[in-house]
Design an enzyme around this catalytic site. Structure first.
Site, PDB file in Angstrom:
ATOM      1  N   GLU A  85      38.049  53.619  38.778  1.00  0.00           N
ATOM      2  CA  GLU A  85      38.721  52.447  39.179  1.00  0.00           C
ATOM      3  C   GLU A  85      39.486  53.506  40.184  1.00  0.00           C
ATOM      4  O   GLU A  85      39.528  54.391  39.914  1.00  0.00           O
ATOM      5  CB  GLU A  85      39.383  52.447  37.745  1.00  0.00           C
ATOM      6  CG  GLU A  85      41.118  52.418  37.566  1.00  0.00           C
ATOM      7  CD  GLU A  85      40.478  50.667  37.872  1.00  0.00           C
ATOM      8  OE1 GLU A  85      39.687  49.593  37.448  1.00  0.00           O
ATOM      9  OE2 GLU A  85      41.055  50.224  39.446  1.00  0.00           O
ATOM     10  N   ASP A 112      35.878  53.672  45.646  1.00  0.00           N
ATOM     11  CA  ASP A 112      35.224  52.492  45.537  1.00  0.00           C
ATOM     12  C   ASP A 112      33.712  53.164  44.977  1.00  0.00           C
ATOM     13  O   ASP A 112      33.340  53.709  44.894  1.00  0.00           O
ATOM     14  CB  ASP A 112      35.053  51.869  47.244  1.00  0.00           C
ATOM     15  CG  ASP A 112      34.965  50.831  47.084  1.00  0.00           C
ATOM     16  OD1 ASP A 112      33.651  50.458  45.731  1.00  0.00           O
ATOM     17  OD2 ASP A 112      34.410  50.133  47.699  1.00  0.00           O
ATOM     18  N   ASP A 135      37.583  41.308  39.157  1.00  0.00           N
ATOM     19  CA  ASP A 135      38.811  40.638  39.586  1.00  0.00           C
ATOM     20  C   ASP A 135      37.800  39.193  40.568  1.00  0.00           C
ATOM     21  O   ASP A 135      36.460  39.110  41.039  1.00  0.00           O
ATOM     22  CB  ASP A 135      39.306  41.563  41.224  1.00  0.00           C
ATOM     23  CG  ASP A 135      40.023  42.275  40.286  1.00  0.00           C
ATOM     24  OD1 ASP A 135      40.599  42.335  40.431  1.00  0.00           O
ATOM     25  OD2 ASP A 135      40.005  43.251  41.441  1.00  0.00           O
ATOM     26  N   LYS A 139      39.010  31.423  45.244  1.00  0.00           N
ATOM     27  CA  LYS A 139      39.620  30.870  45.952  1.00  0.00           C
ATOM     28  C   LYS A 139      38.171  31.100  46.643  1.00  0.00           C
ATOM     29  O   LYS A 139      37.650  32.035  46.679  1.00  0.00           O
ATOM     30  CB  LYS A 139      39.919  30.974  47.302  1.00  0.00           C
ATOM     31  CG  LYS A 139      41.697  30.606  46.516  1.00  0.00           C
ATOM     32  CD  LYS A 139      42.536  31.402  47.817  1.00  0.00           C
ATOM     33  CE  LYS A 139      44.493  30.620  47.133  1.00  0.00           C
ATOM     34  NZ  LYS A 139      45.161  31.780  47.223  1.00  0.00           N
ATOM     35  N   ASP A 171      35.975  35.643  32.117  1.00  0.00           N
ATOM     36  CA  ASP A 171      36.981  34.729  31.410  1.00  0.00           C
ATOM     37  C   ASP A 171      36.860  33.599  32.558  1.00  0.00           C
ATOM     38  O   ASP A 171      37.750  32.978  32.342  1.00  0.00           O
ATOM     39  CB  ASP A 171      38.171  34.949  30.702  1.00  0.00           C
ATOM     40  CG  ASP A 171      39.384  35.929  31.494  1.00  0.00           C
ATOM     41  OD1 ASP A 171      39.023  36.370  33.130  1.00  0.00           O
ATOM     42  OD2 ASP A 171      40.496  35.139  32.236  1.00  0.00           O
ATOM     43  N   THR A 208      39.104  43.485  26.330  1.00  0.00           N
ATOM     44  CA  THR A 208      40.683  44.675  27.038  1.00  0.00           C
ATOM     45  C   THR A 208      41.755  43.665  28.024  1.00  0.00           C
ATOM     46  O   THR A 208      42.381  42.581  27.608  1.00  0.00           O
ATOM     47  CB  THR A 208      39.019  44.394  27.954  1.00  0.00           C
ATOM     48  OG1 THR A 208      39.529  43.345  29.051  1.00  0.00           O
ATOM     49  CG2 THR A 208      38.392  44.906  28.164  1.00  0.00           C
ATOM     50  N   LYS A 209      42.393  44.350  28.593  1.00  0.00           N
ATOM     51  CA  LYS A 209      43.299  43.772  28.498  1.00  0.00           C
ATOM     52  C   LYS A 209      43.571  42.672  29.919  1.00  0.00           C
ATOM     53  O   LYS A 209      44.563  41.942  29.475  1.00  0.00           O
ATOM     54  CB  LYS A 209      44.253  45.087  29.635  1.00  0.00           C
ATOM     55  CG  LYS A 209      45.951  44.708  29.924  1.00  0.00           C
ATOM     56  CD  LYS A 209      46.097  45.608  31.126  1.00  0.00           C
ATOM     57  CE  LYS A 209      47.695  45.118  31.725  1.00  0.00           C
ATOM     58  NZ  LYS A 209      47.893  45.976  33.068  1.00  0.00           N
ATOM     59  N   PHE A 210      42.597  42.491  30.420  1.00  0.00           N
ATOM     60  CA  PHE A 210      42.082  41.880  30.576  1.00  0.00           C
ATOM     61  C   PHE A 210      42.489  40.434  30.380  1.00  0.00           C
ATOM     62  O   PHE A 210      41.812  38.883  30.219  1.00  0.00           O
ATOM     63  CB  PHE A 210      41.770  41.268  32.667  1.00  0.00           C
ATOM     64  CG  PHE A 210      42.510  41.645  33.554  1.00  0.00           C
ATOM     65  CD1 PHE A 210      43.064  43.613  33.490  1.00  0.00           C
ATOM     66  CD2 PHE A 210      42.767  40.369  34.607  1.00  0.00           C
ATOM     67  CE1 PHE A 210      44.031  43.549  34.535  1.00  0.00           C
ATOM     68  CE2 PHE A 210      43.721  41.240  35.544  1.00  0.00           C
ATOM     69  CZ  PHE A 210      44.527  42.394  35.774  1.00  0.00           C
TER      70      PHE A 210
HETATM   71  C1  LIG Z   1      40.537  42.426  36.527  1.00  0.00           C
HETATM   72  S1  LIG Z   1      40.637  44.418  36.411  1.00  0.00           S
HETATM   73  C2  LIG Z   1      39.901  43.715  34.327  1.00  0.00           C
HETATM   74  C3  LIG Z   1      40.549  45.364  34.604  1.00  0.00           C
HETATM   75  C4  LIG Z   1      39.252  46.078  33.163  1.00  0.00           C
HETATM   76  N1  LIG Z   1      38.297  45.990  32.922  1.00  0.00           N
HETATM   77  C5  LIG Z   1      39.753  45.012  31.740  1.00  0.00           C
HETATM   78  O1  LIG Z   1      39.305  44.166  31.546  1.00  0.00           O
HETATM   79  O2  LIG Z   1      41.465  44.838  31.787  1.00  0.00           O
HETATM   80  C6  LIG Z   1      39.887  44.569  37.358  1.00  0.00           C
HETATM   81  C7  LIG Z   1      39.684  46.021  37.916  1.00  0.00           C
HETATM   82  O3  LIG Z   1      38.276  46.755  38.654  1.00  0.00           O
HETATM   83  C8  LIG Z   1      38.975  47.471  39.950  1.00  0.00           C
HETATM   84  N2  LIG Z   1      38.001  47.460  40.961  1.00  0.00           N
HETATM   85  C9  LIG Z   1      37.445  46.338  41.546  1.00  0.00           C
HETATM   86  N3  LIG Z   1      36.589  46.226  42.463  1.00  0.00           N
HETATM   87  C10 LIG Z   1      36.729  48.350  41.995  1.00  0.00           C
HETATM   88  C11 LIG Z   1      35.498  48.914  42.943  1.00  0.00           C
HETATM   89  N4  LIG Z   1      34.644  48.641  43.453  1.00  0.00           N
HETATM   90  N5  LIG Z   1      35.804  49.998  42.502  1.00  0.00           N
HETATM   91  C12 LIG Z   1      36.488  50.909  41.952  1.00  0.00           C
HETATM   92  N6  LIG Z   1      36.968  49.344  41.176  1.00  0.00           N
HETATM   93  C13 LIG Z   1      37.266  48.071  41.333  1.00  0.00           C
HETATM   94  C14 LIG Z   1      40.820  46.782  39.865  1.00  0.00           C
HETATM   95  O4  LIG Z   1      41.060  48.561  40.373  1.00  0.00           O
HETATM   96  C15 LIG Z   1      40.597  46.340  38.952  1.00  0.00           C
HETATM   97  O5  LIG Z   1      41.419  47.326  38.377  1.00  0.00           O
END
Ligand SMILES: C[S@@+](CC[C@H](N)C(=O)[O-])C[C@H]1O[C@@H](n2cnc3c(N)ncnc32)[C@H](O)[C@@H]1O
Length: 230
Positions: A85, A112, A135, A139, A171, A208-210
């Site tokens: 993360e 990353d 994420d 768009k 979702d 999860t939170k999201f």
């Molecule tokens: C929409 S959040 C979902 C977080 C969690 N999985 C939840 O369901 O609550 C997506 C997370 O993925 C992380 N993320 C996206 N691309 C990433 C990458 N290439 N490497 C590490 N983290 C990444 C973002 O920082 C973000 O915190």
């Protein structure tokens, strides 16, 4: 910026979100990181060395605030968990909670995931890869930033063991369809639920939170599970 340079910029699946790091998280980032933190600069990881044992390895990409990873690791002490993360408060929170619970089966990268996979994770070493509510980049012009892409599927396949699987949840209906299209076309995988089928949320996957956020917004939920067959 000249056109050529624009194209040379890496397309990333995240933007680093601002967010306050609490005192407890900051303390964990200083005190617990030396025990649970892993870094890309140290190159390939040897799981039996960092965990001090051989056990199935579950890797979660983008664990957010880390609560679902914490719950799974605490419920399954016989498995080793690697979380990745880039959101610093989330990393701090997971370090702090894992330390408070005395968990010894979690290690974390704060970089990353694409780089971690390419530079640190040995081939054929993972039993499960989890990607929960990535994420959505909803768009159209941002769809290229979605982490699930044909190249990503193959890079991940190299890291999974045969019989291991990739578990996604989202979702966003359009992202679910995109995941289904990419993974169904990806060589070397089979859909554990049958061709074109989504899975109900398995009871072992914590909310999860999201996911909660999506539910508040009235979104649907889609889980997908693809096994590496070759
Ligand atoms: C929409 S959040 C979902 C977080 C969690 N999985 C939840 O369901 O609550 C997506 C997370 O993925 C992380 N993320 C996206 N691309 C990433 C990458 N290439 N490497 C590490 N983290 C990444 C973002 O920082 C973000 O915190």
């Amino acid at each position: 910026m000249i056109e050529e340079q624009k194209h040379m910029r890496t397309v990333r699946s995240f933007v680093k979100r601002a967010g306050r790091t609490t005192e407890g998280q900051q303390k964990a980032l200083e005190d617990v990181w030396p025990v649970m933190g892993l870094e890309v600069k140290n190159g390939p990881v040897v799981f039996s060395e960092v965990f001090g044992r051989d056990a199935p390895v579950v890797l979660e990409i983008g664990f957010g605030m880390g609560d679902s990873l914490l719950e799974m690791a605490s419920r399954e002490p016989d498995k080793n968990y690697i979380g990745i993360e880039v959101h610093t408060p989330g990393v701090g929170r997971l370090l702090s909670n894992a330390n408070d619970e005395g968990l010894t089966n979690i290690r974390i990268y704060a970089e990353d995931a694409i780089e971690v996979l390419a530079k640190c994770i040995p081939d054929n070493s993972l039993d499960v890869v989890q990607l929960f509510f990535p994420d959505p980049w909803h768009k159209k012009r941002h769809h290229k930033r979605r982490i699930v892409q044909p190249d990503f599927a193959q890079n991940l396949r190299k890291k999974l063991k045969v019989g291991g699987y990739f578990h996604m949840a989202t979702d966003w209906e359009n992202y679910a369809e995109h995941m289904m299209d990419v993974m169904s076309a990806a060589e070397g995988y089979t859909n554990k639920m049958g061709e074109g089928q989504y899975s109900p949320q398995p009871e072992w996957r914590p909310v999860t939170k999201f996911q909660k956020r999506g539910e508040r917004l009235g979104h649907g939920m889609w889980d997908l599970m693809f096994e590496k067959t070759e």
